[in-house]
Design a protein around this motif. Structure first.
Motif, PDB file in Angstrom:
ATOM      1  N   TYR A  33     -67.668  78.822  55.545  1.00  0.00           N
ATOM      2  CA  TYR A  33     -67.835  77.610  56.345  1.00  0.00           C
ATOM      3  C   TYR A  33     -66.496  77.133  56.882  1.00  0.00           C
ATOM      4  N   TYR A  35     -64.919  73.431  58.195  1.00  0.00           N
ATOM      5  CA  TYR A  35     -65.076  71.991  58.320  1.00  0.00           C
ATOM      6  C   TYR A  35     -63.817  71.407  58.950  1.00  0.00           C
ATOM      7  N   GLN A 102     -69.874  74.720  47.099  1.00  0.00           N
ATOM      8  CA  GLN A 102     -68.907  75.410  47.931  1.00  0.00           C
ATOM      9  C   GLN A 102     -67.513  75.184  47.356  1.00  0.00           C
TER      10      GLN A 102
ATOM     11  N   ASP B  31     -82.510  69.086  47.634  1.00  0.00           N
ATOM     12  CA  ASP B  31     -82.802  69.641  46.319  1.00  0.00           C
ATOM     13  C   ASP B  31     -81.623  69.609  45.353  1.00  0.00           C
ATOM     14  N   TYR B  32     -80.410  69.530  45.868  1.00  0.00           N
ATOM     15  CA  TYR B  32     -79.247  69.427  45.004  1.00  0.00           C
ATOM     16  C   TYR B  32     -78.285  68.385  45.556  1.00  0.00           C
ATOM     17  N   HIS B  93     -77.603  69.105  49.456  1.00  0.00           N
ATOM     18  CA  HIS B  93     -78.069  70.371  50.009  1.00  0.00           C
ATOM     19  C   HIS B  93     -79.524  70.205  50.416  1.00  0.00           C
ATOM     20  N   LYS B  98     -76.362  74.913  53.529  1.00  0.00           N
ATOM     21  CA  LYS B  98     -75.381  73.983  54.083  1.00  0.00           C
ATOM     22  C   LYS B  98     -75.365  72.689  53.273  1.00  0.00           C
ATOM     23  N   LEU B  99     -74.185  72.117  53.175  1.00  0.00           N
ATOM     24  CA  LEU B  99     -74.025  70.811  52.543  1.00  0.00           C
ATOM     25  C   LEU B  99     -73.707  69.770  53.608  1.00  0.00           C
TER      26      LEU B  99
END
Lengths: 113, 111
Positions: A33, A35, A102, B31-32, B93, B98-99
């Motif tokens: 990723y 950011y 992450q 979910d998280y 999440h 992806k966060l």
């Protein structure tokens, strides 16, 4: 600590020039990723990759492109840098298991003048 | 629309006391839930997480609480130490690995 490096760590460039930031991992994680962190905005996703040559856009992808030709490397390119792209850029990796956590690299501070 | 909100930009506590950091979210399908800590000039560091099927998870001095009915997440640090001074981000999440991150809360622990 997860093995993630970013290069360069600092860069100053002029408006209109192309810039490429590199993220390198030694964890063999599938997901990578990019950011950016800006005051008042937290961490915003630019692009991410779910495998070699598989990428998708994040919430702030305009003006950025990415490439992933190897599992360990994920490149972020600013085709023509603008002052609004002055920011701190973080790369992150994830195995995609567990809580989807992450792990982040040390960051690249980019200044566009 | 912000999916994740950290309404307090900053928090100051005394060493040895409890620090409580809060986070609100909008989507019940997450979910998280995760917490990260960030020192200046470093990358964020993963601290602790909780699954949506639980309401509490503890790891040493750090405990995360999840209130699904209120769509509220909190991080408790007990006892707080000066080294805990940092920016704390909550993250969720939802899908596609992806966060989504909140904007962060600056915690200052005073000796």
């Amino acid at each position: 600590d997860a093995g993630i490096t970013q290069s360069p760590r600092h860069k100053v460039t002029e408006t209109g020039t192309p810039v490429t930031l590199r993220c390198h991992q030694t964890e063999n994680h599938r997901y990578m990723y990019w950011y950016r962190q800006d005051p008042g905005h937290g961490l915003r996703l630019i692009h991410y990759s779910y495998g070699v040559k598989d990428t998708d856009k994040g919430e702030v992808s305009d003006g950025y492109s990415v490439s992933r030709s190897k599992t360990e490397d994920f490149l972020l390119t600013l085709e023509s840098a603008t002052s609004s792209q002055t920011s701190v850029y973080f790369c992150a990796i994830s195995s995609g298991t567990g809580a989807y956590e992450q792990y982040f690299g040390p960051g690249t501070r980019l200044t566009v003048t | 629309d912000q999916q994740v909100k950290q309404n307090s930009p900053s928090l100051s506590v005394q060493e040895g006391r409890i620090s409580i950091l809060n986070c609100d979210y909008t989507n019940s399908m997450f979910d998280y839930f995760l917490w990260y800590k960030k020192y200046p000039a470093e990358g964020p560091t993963f601290l602790i997480s909780i699954s949506s099927i639980k309401d509490k998870n503890e790891d040493g001095r750090f405990t995360v609480f999840l209130n699904k009915s209120a769509k509220h997440l909190s991080l408790h640090i007990v006892p707080s130490q000066p080294g805990d001074s940092a920016v704390y981000f909550c993250a969720v999440h939802g899908s596609n690995y992806k966060l989504t991150f909140g904007k962060g809360t600056l915690l200052t622990v005073n000796p």
